[in-house]
Design a protein around this motif. Sequence first.
Motif, PDB file in Angstrom:
ATOM      1  N   TRP A 134      13.714  -0.453  -4.393  1.00  0.00           N
ATOM      2  CA  TRP A 134      14.662  -0.324  -5.499  1.00  0.00           C
ATOM      3  C   TRP A 134      16.034  -0.729  -5.008  1.00  0.00           C
ATOM      4  CZ3 TRP A 134      12.273   4.740  -4.676  1.00  0.00           C
ATOM      5  CH2 TRP A 134      12.962   5.522  -3.780  1.00  0.00           C
ATOM      6  N   VAL A 143      17.665   7.276   0.333  1.00  0.00           N
ATOM      7  CA  VAL A 143      16.210   7.350   0.508  1.00  0.00           C
ATOM      8  C   VAL A 143      15.746   6.272   1.475  1.00  0.00           C
ATOM      9  CG1 VAL A 143      13.972   7.133  -0.653  1.00  0.00           C
ATOM     10  CG2 VAL A 143      15.817   8.469  -1.702  1.00  0.00           C
ATOM     11  N   ALA A 172      16.898  11.895  -6.563  1.00  0.00           N
ATOM     12  CA  ALA A 172      15.971  10.992  -5.870  1.00  0.00           C
ATOM     13  C   ALA A 172      14.598  11.006  -6.530  1.00  0.00           C
ATOM     14  CB  ALA A 172      15.859  11.377  -4.398  1.00  0.00           C
ATOM     15  N   ARG A 201      14.793   8.923  -9.597  1.00  0.00           N
ATOM     16  CA  ARG A 201      14.857   7.510  -9.191  1.00  0.00           C
ATOM     17  C   ARG A 201      13.467   7.004  -8.782  1.00  0.00           C
ATOM     18  NH1 ARG A 201      17.985   3.393 -10.208  1.00  0.00           N
ATOM     19  NH2 ARG A 201      18.619   2.165  -8.432  1.00  0.00           N
ATOM     20  N   ALA A 202      12.727   7.847  -8.064  1.00  0.00           N
ATOM     21  CA  ALA A 202      11.362   7.470  -7.673  1.00  0.00           C
ATOM     22  C   ALA A 202      10.476   7.302  -8.908  1.00  0.00           C
ATOM     23  CB  ALA A 202      10.780   8.516  -6.728  1.00  0.00           C
ATOM     24  N   GLU A 203      10.626   8.190  -9.898  1.00  0.00           N
ATOM     25  CA  GLU A 203       9.865   8.056 -11.148  1.00  0.00           C
ATOM     26  C   GLU A 203      10.163   6.721 -11.825  1.00  0.00           C
ATOM     27  OE1 GLU A 203       7.583   9.626 -13.027  1.00  0.00           O
ATOM     28  OE2 GLU A 203       7.281  11.218 -11.557  1.00  0.00           O
ATOM     29  N   HIS A 207      11.295   3.850 -10.397  1.00  0.00           N
ATOM     30  CA  HIS A 207      10.953   2.640  -9.640  1.00  0.00           C
ATOM     31  C   HIS A 207       9.579   2.665  -8.976  1.00  0.00           C
ATOM     32  CE1 HIS A 207      14.793   0.579 -10.053  1.00  0.00           C
ATOM     33  NE2 HIS A 207      15.334   1.773 -10.015  1.00  0.00           N
ATOM     34  N   LEU A 208       9.035   3.847  -8.743  1.00  0.00           N
ATOM     35  CA  LEU A 208       7.749   3.976  -8.050  1.00  0.00           C
ATOM     36  C   LEU A 208       6.875   5.000  -8.758  1.00  0.00           C
ATOM     37  CD1 LEU A 208       9.196   4.375  -4.444  1.00  0.00           C
ATOM     38  CD2 LEU A 208       8.214   2.296  -5.396  1.00  0.00           C
ATOM     39  N   HIS A 231       3.901   6.555  -7.254  1.00  0.00           N
ATOM     40  CA  HIS A 231       4.087   7.215  -5.960  1.00  0.00           C
ATOM     41  C   HIS A 231       5.221   8.235  -5.975  1.00  0.00           C
ATOM     42  CE1 HIS A 231       1.376   4.238  -4.324  1.00  0.00           C
ATOM     43  NE2 HIS A 231       2.096   3.302  -4.920  1.00  0.00           N
ATOM     44  N   ALA A 232       5.756   8.518  -7.140  1.00  0.00           N
ATOM     45  CA  ALA A 232       6.930   9.393  -7.228  1.00  0.00           C
ATOM     46  C   ALA A 232       6.669  10.783  -6.667  1.00  0.00           C
ATOM     47  CB  ALA A 232       7.416   9.486  -8.668  1.00  0.00           C
ATOM     48  N   VAL A 272       6.462  10.724  -2.796  1.00  0.00           N
ATOM     49  CA  VAL A 272       7.773  10.368  -2.235  1.00  0.00           C
ATOM     50  C   VAL A 272       8.719  11.563  -2.357  1.00  0.00           C
ATOM     51  CG1 VAL A 272       9.834   8.943  -2.591  1.00  0.00           C
ATOM     52  CG2 VAL A 272       7.581   7.873  -2.525  1.00  0.00           C
ATOM     53  N   THR A 273       8.727  12.206  -3.516  1.00  0.00           N
ATOM     54  CA  THR A 273       9.598  13.361  -3.719  1.00  0.00           C
ATOM     55  C   THR A 273       9.195  14.512  -2.807  1.00  0.00           C
ATOM     56  OG1 THR A 273       9.971  12.666  -6.005  1.00  0.00           O
ATOM     57  CG2 THR A 273      10.523  14.949  -5.453  1.00  0.00           C
TER      58      THR A 273
END
Length: 166
Positions: A18, A44, A137, A140-142, A144-145, A148-149, A152-153
């Motif tokens: 991202w 991140v 974060a 943001r993961a939700e 862009h990813l 995998h959010a 990652v979180t």
Amino acid sequence: MVTRPVLEIFAADDFALWPVGEHESFGCLVLNGKPTPTEVGTAVMRIADRNGTDFVEPGRCNGLGTWRDRLDVLDGTGCAHFGHDPSSTAERVGDTVRLTHGAYGTDGSPVTGLPADQVRRRVADAQQDLQDFLGLAGARAEQHLSAHAAPVTAALARALDLASSP
């Protein structure tokens, strides 16, 4: 004096998960609920780079995941170290937390004393800052990813030692 968790930043190289911000190497980024989306991405990226792709180790010297060491000091059961050079330490002496700068230097190392209740508030504020950053974060993961959010979180929570917050 305000205590905030910060992360040392290096210039981004080939990070494509991202957008990340443009930062000078060896700058610092405050981790709280206020970073911009690109600053969250930068943080991140840096945590992932520092800890490998699984985020298991929170860091070395005085990593973000060592904030709970300050609670041990406040409870009178430990002594916290703040990395290397100047090898500063914190220990509880009565109702005071004694910060010794350059603890392994000469006998004349500078010492600062703070009331333990004031240090406890600062640690709680820093913990809240890290929780707020983790929320940003995770969002943001939700974005862009999404597939995998959750891992990652969860990995970020472990790296920041928030997975089992009191």
